[in-house]
Design a protein around this motif. Structure first.
Motif, mmCIF file in Angstrom:
data_model
loop_
_atom_site.group_PDB
_atom_site.id
_atom_site.type_symbol
_atom_site.label_atom_id
_atom_site.label_comp_id
_atom_site.label_asym_id
_atom_site.label_seq_id
_atom_site.Cartn_x
_atom_site.Cartn_y
_atom_site.Cartn_z
ATOM 1 N N MET A 1 0.832 -1.208 0.000
ATOM 2 C CA MET A 1 0.000 0.000 0.000
ATOM 3 C C MET A 1 0.868 1.260 0.000
ATOM 4 S SD MET A 1 -2.834 -0.671 2.927
ATOM 5 C CE MET A 1 -4.372 -1.546 2.660
ATOM 6 N N LEU A 2 1.794 1.302 0.955
ATOM 7 C CA LEU A 2 2.612 2.497 1.139
ATOM 8 C C LEU A 2 3.519 2.744 -0.063
ATOM 9 C CD1 LEU A 2 2.706 4.561 3.387
ATOM 10 C CD2 LEU A 2 4.583 3.271 4.436
ATOM 11 N N ASP A 3 4.045 1.666 -0.622
ATOM 12 C CA ASP A 3 4.903 1.796 -1.788
ATOM 13 C C ASP A 3 4.140 2.394 -2.963
ATOM 14 O OD1 ASP A 3 7.543 0.950 -3.201
ATOM 15 O OD2 ASP A 3 5.956 0.105 -4.470
ATOM 16 N N ARG A 4 2.875 1.994 -3.104
ATOM 17 C CA ARG A 4 2.083 2.461 -4.247
ATOM 18 C C ARG A 4 1.824 3.973 -4.186
ATOM 19 N NH1 ARG A 4 -0.421 -0.448 -8.283
ATOM 20 N NH2 ARG A 4 -1.539 0.993 -9.657
ATOM 21 N N VAL A 5 1.713 4.522 -2.991
ATOM 22 C CA VAL A 5 1.339 5.946 -2.870
ATOM 23 C C VAL A 5 2.470 6.788 -2.269
ATOM 24 C CG1 VAL A 5 -1.113 5.421 -2.706
ATOM 25 C CG2 VAL A 5 0.257 5.532 -0.603
ATOM 26 N N LYS A 6 3.684 6.289 -2.303
ATOM 27 C CA LYS A 6 4.795 6.968 -1.642
ATOM 28 C C LYS A 6 5.078 8.338 -2.245
ATOM 29 C CE LYS A 6 8.116 4.421 -4.496
ATOM 30 N NZ LYS A 6 9.187 3.385 -4.486
ATOM 31 N N ASP A 7 4.693 8.539 -3.505
ATOM 32 C CA ASP A 7 4.945 9.823 -4.152
ATOM 33 C C ASP A 7 3.841 10.837 -3.877
ATOM 34 O OD1 ASP A 7 7.279 8.801 -5.263
ATOM 35 O OD2 ASP A 7 6.244 8.083 -7.055
ATOM 36 N N GLN A 8 2.858 10.467 -3.044
ATOM 37 C CA GLN A 8 1.731 11.353 -2.759
ATOM 38 C C GLN A 8 1.818 11.975 -1.365
ATOM 39 O OE1 GLN A 8 -2.066 9.448 -3.598
ATOM 40 N NE2 GLN A 8 -1.142 8.174 -5.190
ATOM 41 N N GLY A 9 2.960 11.826 -0.713
ATOM 42 C CA GLY A 9 3.116 12.391 0.614
ATOM 43 C C GLY A 9 2.458 11.575 1.707
ATOM 44 N N ILE A 10 2.123 10.322 1.411
ATOM 45 C CA ILE A 10 1.496 9.426 2.396
ATOM 46 C C ILE A 10 2.596 8.754 3.204
ATOM 47 C CG2 ILE A 10 -0.006 7.452 2.729
ATOM 48 C CD1 ILE A 10 -1.419 9.929 1.607
ATOM 49 N N ARG A 11 2.428 8.740 4.526
ATOM 50 C CA ARG A 11 3.483 8.235 5.410
ATOM 51 C C ARG A 11 3.105 6.970 6.155
ATOM 52 N NH1 ARG A 11 4.724 13.645 8.786
ATOM 53 N NH2 ARG A 11 6.028 12.204 9.974
ATOM 54 N N ILE A 12 1.807 6.679 6.252
ATOM 55 C CA ILE A 12 1.345 5.588 7.128
ATOM 56 C C ILE A 12 0.337 4.730 6.377
ATOM 57 C CG2 ILE A 12 -0.012 5.077 9.201
ATOM 58 C CD1 ILE A 12 1.187 7.681 10.391
ATOM 59 N N ALA A 13 0.416 3.417 6.573
ATOM 60 C CA ALA A 13 -0.563 2.476 6.013
ATOM 61 C C ALA A 13 -1.193 1.686 7.142
ATOM 62 C CB ALA A 13 0.103 1.531 5.015
ATOM 63 N N ILE A 14 -2.499 1.464 7.030
ATOM 64 C CA ILE A 14 -3.238 0.652 8.003
ATOM 65 C C ILE A 14 -4.126 -0.325 7.244
ATOM 66 C CG2 ILE A 14 -4.956 0.643 9.853
ATOM 67 C CD1 ILE A 14 -4.028 3.370 10.696
ATOM 68 N N GLN A 15 -4.040 -1.589 7.600
ATOM 69 C CA GLN A 15 -4.869 -2.650 7.022
ATOM 70 C C GLN A 15 -5.500 -3.442 8.154
ATOM 71 O OE1 GLN A 15 -5.911 -3.886 4.053
ATOM 72 N NE2 GLN A 15 -6.736 -5.776 4.895
ATOM 73 N N GLY B 1 -11.607 -8.712 13.566
ATOM 74 C CA GLY B 1 -10.852 -8.382 12.365
ATOM 75 C C GLY B 1 -10.321 -6.979 12.317
ATOM 76 N N ARG B 2 -10.637 -6.140 13.317
ATOM 77 C CA ARG B 2 -10.195 -4.750 13.290
ATOM 78 C C ARG B 2 -8.732 -4.575 13.701
ATOM 79 N NH1 ARG B 2 -14.382 -2.005 17.105
ATOM 80 N NH2 ARG B 2 -15.693 -3.336 15.810
ATOM 81 N N PHE B 3 -8.066 -5.625 14.137
ATOM 82 C CA PHE B 3 -6.676 -5.488 14.570
ATOM 83 C C PHE B 3 -5.847 -4.847 13.461
ATOM 84 C CE2 PHE B 3 -2.305 -6.646 15.370
ATOM 85 C CZ PHE B 3 -2.190 -6.424 16.734
ATOM 86 N N PRO B 4 -5.052 -3.799 13.770
ATOM 87 C CA PRO B 4 -4.371 -3.046 12.720
ATOM 88 C C PRO B 4 -2.991 -3.588 12.369
ATOM 89 C CG PRO B 4 -4.136 -1.896 14.817
ATOM 90 C CD PRO B 4 -4.919 -3.154 15.099
ATOM 91 N N GLN B 5 -2.827 -3.966 11.135
ATOM 92 C CA GLN B 5 -1.496 -4.186 10.575
ATOM 93 C C GLN B 5 -1.045 -2.859 9.975
ATOM 94 O OE1 GLN B 5 0.242 -7.072 10.863
ATOM 95 N NE2 GLN B 5 -1.473 -8.001 12.001
ATOM 96 N N VAL B 6 0.212 -2.485 10.177
ATOM 97 C CA VAL B 6 0.627 -1.124 9.828
ATOM 98 C C VAL B 6 1.971 -1.102 9.115
ATOM 99 C CG1 VAL B 6 -0.630 -0.154 11.791
ATOM 100 C CG2 VAL B 6 1.794 -0.742 12.051
ATOM 101 N N ALA B 7 2.207 0.010 8.432
ATOM 102 C CA ALA B 7 3.523 0.333 7.873
ATOM 103 C C ALA B 7 3.731 1.826 8.059
ATOM 104 C CB ALA B 7 3.599 -0.047 6.401
#
Length: 525
Positions: free
Chosen positions: A358-372, A427-433
């Motif tokens: 997720m984070l790799d795909r949007v890294k050029d958009q100023g996104i710093r955090i991913a949550i799944q 299922g709400r447990f957060p996996q993050v980057a």
């Protein structure tokens, strides 16, 4: 002996009784959380290759059920086949056919009733309504008011009476998660109540009508089923689901005995994905009280032959999907752990893969955090070639990437939500980057997050509650699913990014052979 007559009429029913026998015995065959695993599964609960299936290394599949169920019926006394919900969602076949294939096979196998699970709502009430109209058995929903939903009103049933040839009748009740609005897409026209409230109301109605044998199909989870049995002791049997729990008296990995007794209430569940067929033999005395309950989940391994006609029909249904499913998209250097027992309680390899993608795909958009959400990860992947079918089994929901902005305070609230129901395997447990967090399992929900560090320029900084952070997630979580309501009004939200499965497949390909890893981004105090 004259058969009993049942007339369902609004809030009540009329039941013409027959003399009670000294005792009554029946065999309950049951499944739960099938999740469209029509084809055999491997040890990772993912689609099994034809080669591995031929080698006898696979389990389940609709063709094995088509062999096992008639055989179990043949040797049983008063058999009845029931399902504990979540037949929908989980494979490319379901994505393509929605409920059509499920209805066809359930009708073929002769189910007598099922309960609506949360995933039956994944495509909205209209698809569920079409499914209910296509099956030859009642679909139960006892703890929800659907009177304002045209797609389901007068289609799903609050209860049902199953009358055996002898005239004996059993009352059936169906319970779905009370937080269905968070878990799925039931729409705004349905209101849900607690399992205990819904069960108590229907039990009282059945008892008032002279029904003294009551079975609850409970898609509520193991913990709630224990509470339900204690709170409503007139329930005789609970056929569970939702928590994917294995009950067994012989398997060391089982969570509970088969059955687990709470007073005179027998509780069972048969894991998930069609790997087992539950077989419970129950005897009632003349007052409708359970005097004996015993049985076992039947493992559907290679010793159970696949019904050839069902295999042929499944092959026919799968034909349009073969090119998509069999396309090799990447290679894994080692198995990638994605089991729910891991991804819903701690950092897992599949969570790291998906959030990194997720984070790799949007890294050029100023996104710093991913949550799944951990519940969106549905399987592991074995080492070696990775097909698109395997990726779609892990990520079957057709979720899209969502980008948005929230404050650090909202992020903290999101993480608190994510760890608030770990005890239930939610299922709400957060996996993050892009961040690390530590949580305390002993603390009360809402105050479990101990520390949050955000990755900045290759280092780590404490989360600033007043700062604004760019986040990427899936459209389900961004829309408030799994309790993430704090994201619903997020700033600059865009929910129409590429499909998450495609993003993950492309990331795997670009980083192949992909080596799974654990980085310590989630820790537990």
């Amino acid at each position: 002996m004259k058969a009993r007559t049942t007339l369902l009429a609004g809030a009540g029913f009329i039941f013409a009784a027959v003399p009670a026998a000294a005792e009554f015995s029946m065999t309950i065959l049951h499944t739960n959380d099938f999740h469209a695993r029509f084809e055999p599964i491997n040890r990772f609960d993912s689609t099994c290759s034809a080669e591995d299936n031929a080698a006898g290394e696979c389990f389940g599949g609709i063709a094995r059920l088509a062999t096992a169920i008639p055989a179990a019926r043949e040797g049983a006394v008063n058999p009845i086949l029931l399902d504990g919900g979540d037949m929908f969602q989980g494979t490319l076949i379901h994505t393509y056919y929605k409920g059509e294939a499920t209805a066809e096979f359930m009708n073929q196998l002769g189910y007598e009733a099922m309960v609506v699970g949360n995933h039956e709502f994944n495509h909205g009430p209209e698809v569920l309504g079409d499914f209910v109209g296509s099956v030859n058995f009642p679909v139960l929903l006892s703890n929800a008011d659907v009177s304002n939903e045209p797609a389901l009103d007068r289609k799903v049933q609050p209860f049902w009476l199953h009358v055996f040839p002898s005239g004996e009748a059993v009352g059936l009740i169906g319970l779905t998660p009370a937080d269905n609005a968070d878990l799925s897409s039931p729409g705004e026209n349905i209101t849900f109540s607690s399992a205990i409230e819904g069960a108590r109301k229907e039990v009282e109605r059945l008892k008032a009508g002279g029904i003294d044998k009551i079975i609850v199909l409970s898609h509520s989870g193991y913990r709630i089923d224990l509470e339900l049995a204690a709170a409503v002791p007139d329930i005789d049997v609970i056929i569970g689901g939702h928590s994917h729990t294995l009950f067994s008296n012989t398997d060391d990995s089982a969570a509970s005995a088969y059955p687990t007794m709470v007073g005179t209430t027998a509780i069972v569940q048969a894991y998930a994905h069609g790997k087992y067929l539950g077989v419970l033999n129950v005897t009632f005395d003349d007052a409708g009280v359970v005097t004996s309950a015993e049985g076992a989940p039947m493992l559907l391994d290679a010793s159970v032959a696949e019904d050839p006609d069902t295999v042929a029909r499944l092959t026919e249904l799968a034909a349009p999907l073969e090119e998509i499913r069999n396309r090799v998209v990447a290679e894994a250097a080692a198995p990638i752990e994605g089991d729910r027992s891991v991804c819903r309680v701690e950092e897992c390899e599949m969570g790291n893969l998906v959030t990194d993608a997720m984070l790799d795909r949007v890294k050029d958009q100023g996104i710093r955090i991913a949550i799944q959400n951990g519940g969106g990860l549905r399987a592991s992947i074995d080492a070696g070639e990775v097909t698109m079918g395997e990726v779609l089994t892990v990520l079957p929901f057709q979720n899209t990437l969502s980008t948005f902005e929230v404050t650090g305070e909202q992020l903290l609230a999101a993480l608190e939500n994510g760890v608030s129901q770990v005890e239930d395997g939610a299922g709400r447990f957060p996996q993050v980057a892009g961040m690390q967090f530590t949580w305390d399992a002993a603390a009360e929900p809402g105050s479990r997050i101990v520390e949050v560090m955000v990755e900045v320029d290759g280092g780590l900084e404490p989360l600033d509650p007043a700062a604004t952070y760019g986040v990427v997630s899936n459209n389900y979580v961004r829309g408030g699913g799994d309790g993430y309501e704090m994201f619903e009004e997020a700033a600059n939200a865009y929910d129409f990014g590429p499909d998450l499965a495609d993003v993950t497949a492309q990331f795997l390909a670009a980083n192949g052979p992909y080596t799974p890893y654990i980085s310590g981004r989630i820790s537990r105090k």
